[in-house]
Structure formats: structure tokens, C-alpha cells
Design a protein around this motif. Structure first.
Motif, PDB file in Angstrom:
ATOM      1  N   PRO A  47       0.840  -1.207   0.000  1.00  0.00           N
ATOM      2  CA  PRO A  47       0.000   0.000   0.000  1.00  0.00           C
ATOM      3  C   PRO A  47       0.869   1.248   0.000  1.00  0.00           C
ATOM      4  N   ARG A  48       0.277   2.368  -0.320  1.00  0.00           N
ATOM      5  CA  ARG A  48       0.969   3.659  -0.291  1.00  0.00           C
ATOM      6  C   ARG A  48       0.401   4.510   0.832  1.00  0.00           C
ATOM      7  N   ALA A  49       1.235   5.298   1.422  1.00  0.00           N
ATOM      8  CA  ALA A  49       0.789   6.226   2.465  1.00  0.00           C
ATOM      9  C   ALA A  49       0.125   7.434   1.802  1.00  0.00           C
ATOM     10  N   LYS A  50      -1.171   7.614   2.082  1.00  0.00           N
ATOM     11  CA  LYS A  50      -1.893   8.777   1.566  1.00  0.00           C
ATOM     12  C   LYS A  50      -1.615   9.979   2.472  1.00  0.00           C
ATOM     13  N   ALA A  51      -2.225  11.106   2.131  1.00  0.00           N
ATOM     14  CA  ALA A  51      -2.068  12.303   2.960  1.00  0.00           C
ATOM     15  C   ALA A  51      -2.498  11.993   4.391  1.00  0.00           C
ATOM     16  N   GLY A  52      -1.671  12.357   5.336  1.00  0.00           N
ATOM     17  CA  GLY A  52      -1.969  12.128   6.741  1.00  0.00           C
ATOM     18  C   GLY A  52      -1.681  10.723   7.235  1.00  0.00           C
ATOM     19  N   GLU A  53      -1.145   9.858   6.363  1.00  0.00           N
ATOM     20  CA  GLU A  53      -0.871   8.474   6.730  1.00  0.00           C
ATOM     21  C   GLU A  53       0.632   8.199   6.777  1.00  0.00           C
ATOM     22  N   VAL A  54       0.977   7.109   7.450  1.00  0.00           N
ATOM     23  CA  VAL A  54       2.339   6.581   7.405  1.00  0.00           C
ATOM     24  C   VAL A  54       2.257   5.138   6.909  1.00  0.00           C
ATOM     25  N   LEU A  55       3.322   4.689   6.272  1.00  0.00           N
ATOM     26  CA  LEU A  55       3.428   3.290   5.872  1.00  0.00           C
ATOM     27  C   LEU A  55       4.353   2.601   6.858  1.00  0.00           C
ATOM     28  N   VAL A  56       3.830   1.592   7.560  1.00  0.00           N
ATOM     29  CA  VAL A  56       4.588   0.885   8.589  1.00  0.00           C
ATOM     30  C   VAL A  56       5.132  -0.417   8.008  1.00  0.00           C
ATOM     31  N   ARG A  57       6.434  -0.632   8.161  1.00  0.00           N
ATOM     32  CA  ARG A  57       7.011  -1.942   7.896  1.00  0.00           C
ATOM     33  C   ARG A  57       6.681  -2.811   9.104  1.00  0.00           C
ATOM     34  N   VAL A  58       5.768  -3.738   8.941  1.00  0.00           N
ATOM     35  CA  VAL A  58       5.205  -4.485  10.069  1.00  0.00           C
ATOM     36  C   VAL A  58       6.183  -5.570  10.520  1.00  0.00           C
ATOM     37  N   GLU A  83       3.185  -7.512   5.492  1.00  0.00           N
ATOM     38  CA  GLU A  83       4.516  -6.985   5.779  1.00  0.00           C
ATOM     39  C   GLU A  83       4.557  -5.461   5.786  1.00  0.00           C
ATOM     40  N   TYR A  84       3.558  -4.829   5.188  1.00  0.00           N
ATOM     41  CA  TYR A  84       3.451  -3.370   5.199  1.00  0.00           C
ATOM     42  C   TYR A  84       1.990  -2.984   5.389  1.00  0.00           C
ATOM     43  N   CYS A  85       1.757  -1.913   6.133  1.00  0.00           N
ATOM     44  CA  CYS A  85       0.380  -1.483   6.411  1.00  0.00           C
ATOM     45  C   CYS A  85       0.348   0.037   6.491  1.00  0.00           C
ATOM     46  N   ALA A  86      -0.586   0.650   5.772  1.00  0.00           N
ATOM     47  CA  ALA A  86      -0.774   2.099   5.818  1.00  0.00           C
ATOM     48  C   ALA A  86      -1.823   2.443   6.863  1.00  0.00           C
ATOM     49  N   VAL A  87      -1.569   3.494   7.641  1.00  0.00           N
ATOM     50  CA  VAL A  87      -2.477   3.871   8.731  1.00  0.00           C
ATOM     51  C   VAL A  87      -2.371   5.368   8.977  1.00  0.00           C
ATOM     52  N   SER A  88      -3.466   5.970   9.404  1.00  0.00           N
ATOM     53  CA  SER A  88      -3.448   7.378   9.773  1.00  0.00           C
ATOM     54  C   SER A  88      -2.450   7.606  10.910  1.00  0.00           C
ATOM     55  N   GLU A  89      -1.708   8.707  10.818  1.00  0.00           N
ATOM     56  CA  GLU A  89      -0.764   8.996  11.904  1.00  0.00           C
ATOM     57  C   GLU A  89      -1.486   9.204  13.230  1.00  0.00           C
ATOM     58  N   LYS A  90      -2.768   9.581  13.179  1.00  0.00           N
ATOM     59  CA  LYS A  90      -3.523   9.790  14.416  1.00  0.00           C
ATOM     60  C   LYS A  90      -3.688   8.501  15.218  1.00  0.00           C
ATOM     61  N   GLN A  91      -3.620   7.363  14.541  1.00  0.00           N
ATOM     62  CA  GLN A  91      -3.833   6.075  15.195  1.00  0.00           C
ATOM     63  C   GLN A  91      -2.521   5.385  15.585  1.00  0.00           C
ATOM     64  N   CYS A  92      -1.417   6.119  15.449  1.00  0.00           N
ATOM     65  CA  CYS A  92      -0.094   5.588  15.797  1.00  0.00           C
ATOM     66  C   CYS A  92       0.332   6.107  17.162  1.00  0.00           C
ATOM     67  N   LEU A  93       1.107   5.289  17.854  1.00  0.00           N
ATOM     68  CA  LEU A  93       1.681   5.676  19.135  1.00  0.00           C
ATOM     69  C   LEU A  93       3.142   5.250  19.176  1.00  0.00           C
ATOM     70  N   ALA A  94       3.948   6.045  19.854  1.00  0.00           N
ATOM     71  CA  ALA A  94       5.308   5.614  20.125  1.00  0.00           C
ATOM     72  C   ALA A  94       5.266   4.346  20.970  1.00  0.00           C
ATOM     73  N   ILE A  95       6.236   3.463  20.776  1.00  0.00           N
ATOM     74  CA  ILE A  95       6.268   2.226  21.536  1.00  0.00           C
ATOM     75  C   ILE A  95       6.767   2.516  22.950  1.00  0.00           C
ATOM     76  N   PRO A  96       6.070   2.040  23.974  1.00  0.00           N
ATOM     77  CA  PRO A  96       6.550   2.278  25.347  1.00  0.00           C
ATOM     78  C   PRO A  96       7.976   1.795  25.534  1.00  0.00           C
ATOM     79  N   ARG A  97       8.754   2.573  26.263  1.00  0.00           N
ATOM     80  CA  ARG A  97      10.156   2.228  26.494  1.00  0.00           C
ATOM     81  C   ARG A  97      10.285   0.850  27.141  1.00  0.00           C
ATOM     82  N   GLY A  98      11.217   0.049  26.604  1.00  0.00           N
ATOM     83  CA  GLY A  98      11.498  -1.249  27.181  1.00  0.00           C
ATOM     84  C   GLY A  98      10.703  -2.391  26.604  1.00  0.00           C
TER      85      GLY A  98
END
Length: 341
Positions: free
Chosen positions: A24-35, A97-112
Motif C-alpha cells: 500500500p501507499r501512504a496517503k495524505a496524513g498516513e504513514v506506511l509501517v514496515r510491520v 509486511e506493510y500497512c498504511a495507517v493514519s498517523e492519528k492512530q499511531c503511538l510511540a512504543i513504550p520504552r522497554g
């Protein structure tokens, strides 16, 4: 091209198979995640059985939560950069292996946490937050009953209710190990749903009744729940595994100011999910990082053995989450190492 998991029709785990699709391609406001890792959830099972079609515009591939590394960003993305390790609640398409998602639905991974642990978080914590705090309006010091306390959502709900609202929490589960797990994570009492759980809850809570019940069973359980509620109490339904219909006493609901409602998060807007993401980052992620809240992992299954992951959920033996290791060469790495910290 990328490797994905598709369905061959509807049915049991045997219909799952690996295939190749265009990335998939990252549209406006989205990121492409290498899963690197993807969560396996009950809605995936229902979709495989033909009982839970994806909402309009969503991927037909299963998978509602992922963890990985941002590969590309779409126009207008402001809060993430290429190379950031993230976990995300997705609208479908997580078994890839790849997934496009709105950046609003992404979170930094908790430390550790590893990528596999991070993939166990979004669907269950978003769902639990939405239903016990936003819809269920759980207040400080109230009581909560969770049906199915050792599901991913159940364990998230128990821990958040205890640590964020100082709630008195009860749960049901199906065997002694699961019951003990509920107690270990904060329940004041846990009851075998094969027995007379309603009477045991009533005995434990007393005359005042339960303030909030989180349930995925519905059917004949619904009136039992209303009977257990306090005046002004709420029942929130997130599924209907015991039946889509049930008989209830409306006069009792009116007389005792009770609320019965349901919800599903998947069709909600990215803006709404983004609100939950911010709440989780502010209030729950610090508790995950210092160990006061934990994610329980039942099993990590290689991507090409996805049918085995579904068999585990079909058998209902899991305690916590089952996660697919999509790219095992990286999925156990500590996210901070990816960032170069």
C-alpha cells in the motif's frame, strides 16, 4: 510486493493462506509501517468466519494492530518521521509486511517493550479505554465486572480500572489458572463462568450492585447483568457471542435508571481514535513503562503459521494476546536500539 495473509472463503483456520500483493501507499496524513509484529484478535476470528465484514474503505485483510518501523510518510504528516518505531490501531490489513495507517492512530512504543509486545497493545487498550471510560463513564471508586477477564481487552480493562480509577473489579473466566490471573492483575474476586457466577458476584458486591459491566456475551446474559446493576449502573456490550437477541425487563431499567449500550470501534473516525491515542499516551503508556500495567503474551507465532494462532483463539485457551512475528529478524529488538538511543 509484500507477503500477506488472505482468506479462501469463510470457515476455519484452514482457509488462511499466504499470498503476495502490492505494497500500500501512504496517503495524505498516513504513514506506511514496515510491520514486524501483528496482534491476533477476536474480530479477526469473526471476520474469518464471515461474521464481521470490514467497514467501507477498510482493507479486506485481517489484522487490527501492528508494530513496526515507519517506512514512508504521506503529505502533511507532522508527528512521526521515517524510521520511527511505532505501534498502531489499524482498520484492517495488519496481517501483512506493510500497512498504511493514519498517523492519528499511531503511538510511540513504550520504552522497554519489544515490537512483539507493542503489537499486543493497540486493539485491546483502545477498546478497553473507549468502553470503560468514554462510554461506561467509570468514576473513581466505582465497581466494574469484566466478563472474560483474561482476554486481551479484559486484562487491559482490569488494570486500567484499578490504577486509574481505584475501582473494585470483578471478573469471570473459564478455569482456575485464568481466575488466578484475574486476581493477580487486581481483581477483588474472580468467578468461573461455568458455575453460578451471577450469584457469586451478587454475594461479593452486596446490596449496592455493580456500577459498570463490560460484556462480550449478550444473549441470555443481558438480563442477568441488569439484575446485578446498581441504580444508575451501566452495561456496555462489545460483542454478542451468546446470541444477538435476548429478553430484558425494560420496566426495571427505567425504574433503576440503568443504561444498556453497545459499541464497536473499527468504523469510528481517525479523529476519534486519535483522541483515544492521546489519552493512552498520557495516562497508560507511563504505567506500562514503569511496570504497574503489563501486557500478557500467550504466544508469539511465526507469520507463516498464522492458522495455529487462530486455532488458539478458537479453542479459547489463551491468557492475554497471541501475536504474529511478521519479520522475526527484527521483531524482538528493543525499539530504543532502532532509534539509536
Amino acid at each position: 510486493m509484500m507477503k500477506v495473509v488472505e482468506f479462501r472463503g469463510a470457515g476455519g483456520p484452514e482457509i488462511l493462506h499466504l499470498a503476495r500483493r502490492d505494497r500500500p501507499r501512504a496517503k495524505a496524513g498516513e504513514v506506511l509501517v514496515r510491520v514486524l509484529a501483528a496482534g491476533v484478535n477476536r474480530p479477526d476470528i469473526q471476520q474469518r468466519r464471515g461474521l464481521y465484514p470490514p467497514p467501507p474503505g477498510a482493507s479486506d485483510l485481517p489484522g487490527l494492530d501492528v508494530a513496526g518501523i515507519i517506512e514512508t510518510i504521506g503529505e502533511g504528516v507532522q508527528n512521526f518521521h521515517i524510521g520511527d518505531p511505532v505501534c498502531a490501531l489499524v482498520n484492517g490489513g495488519g496481517y501483512a509486511e506493510y500497512c498504511a495507517v493514519s498517523e492519528k492512530q499511531c503511538l510511540a512504543i513504550p520504552r522497554g517493550l519489544t515490537f512483539e509486545q507493542a503489537a499486543s497493545l493497540p486493539e485491546v487498550f483502545f477498546t478497553a479505554w473507549n468502553n470503560i471510560f468514554l462510554i461506561g463513564r467509570l468514576s473513581h471508586g466505582e465497581s466494574l465486572l469484566v466478563q472474560g477477564g483474561t482476554s486481551g481487552v479484559g486484562l487491559a480493562a482490569i488494570q486500567m480500572a484499578r490504577h486509574l480509577r481505584n475501582a473494585t473489579v470483578f471478573a469471570t473466566a473459564g478455569n482456575q489458572l485464568k481466575l488466578q490471573t484475574c486476581v493477580d492483575v487486581g481483581c477483588a474476586g474472580a468467578f468461573d463462568y461455568h458455575g453460578n457466577w451471577a450469584e457469586q458476584v451478587r454475594s461479593a458486591i452486596g446490596e449496592q450492585g455493580i456500577d459498570l459491566i463490560l460484556d462480550g456475551q449478550a444473549g441470555a446474559y443481558t438480563q442477568k447483568h441488569l439484575d446485578l446493576l446498581a441504580s444508575g449502573g451501566r452495561v456496555v456490550l462489545i460483542a454478542s457471542h451468546l446470541g444477538a437477541v435476548g429478553e430484558i425487563n425494560f420496566r426495571q431499567m427505567v425504574r433503576r435508571h440503568q443504561t444498556l449500550c453497545g459499541s464497536t470501534l473499527r468504523p469510528c473516525s481517525a479523529e476519534f481514535k486519535g483522541r483515544i491515542a492521546r489519552d493512552l499516551m498520557n495516562e497508560v503508556w507511563p504505567l506500562l513503562e514503569d511496570g504497574r500495567i503489563e501486557t500478557k503474551m500467550h504466544a508469539v507465532i511465526p507469520f507463516d503459521e498464522v492458522a495455529e494462532a487462530h486455532r488458539i483463539l478458537d479453542a479459547n485457551v489463551q491468557i492475554g494476546k497471541v501475536v504474529l512475528s511478521v519479520m522475526p529478524d527484527l521483531s524482538s529488538s528493543i525499539p530504543n536500539e532502532v532509534q539509536g538511543d
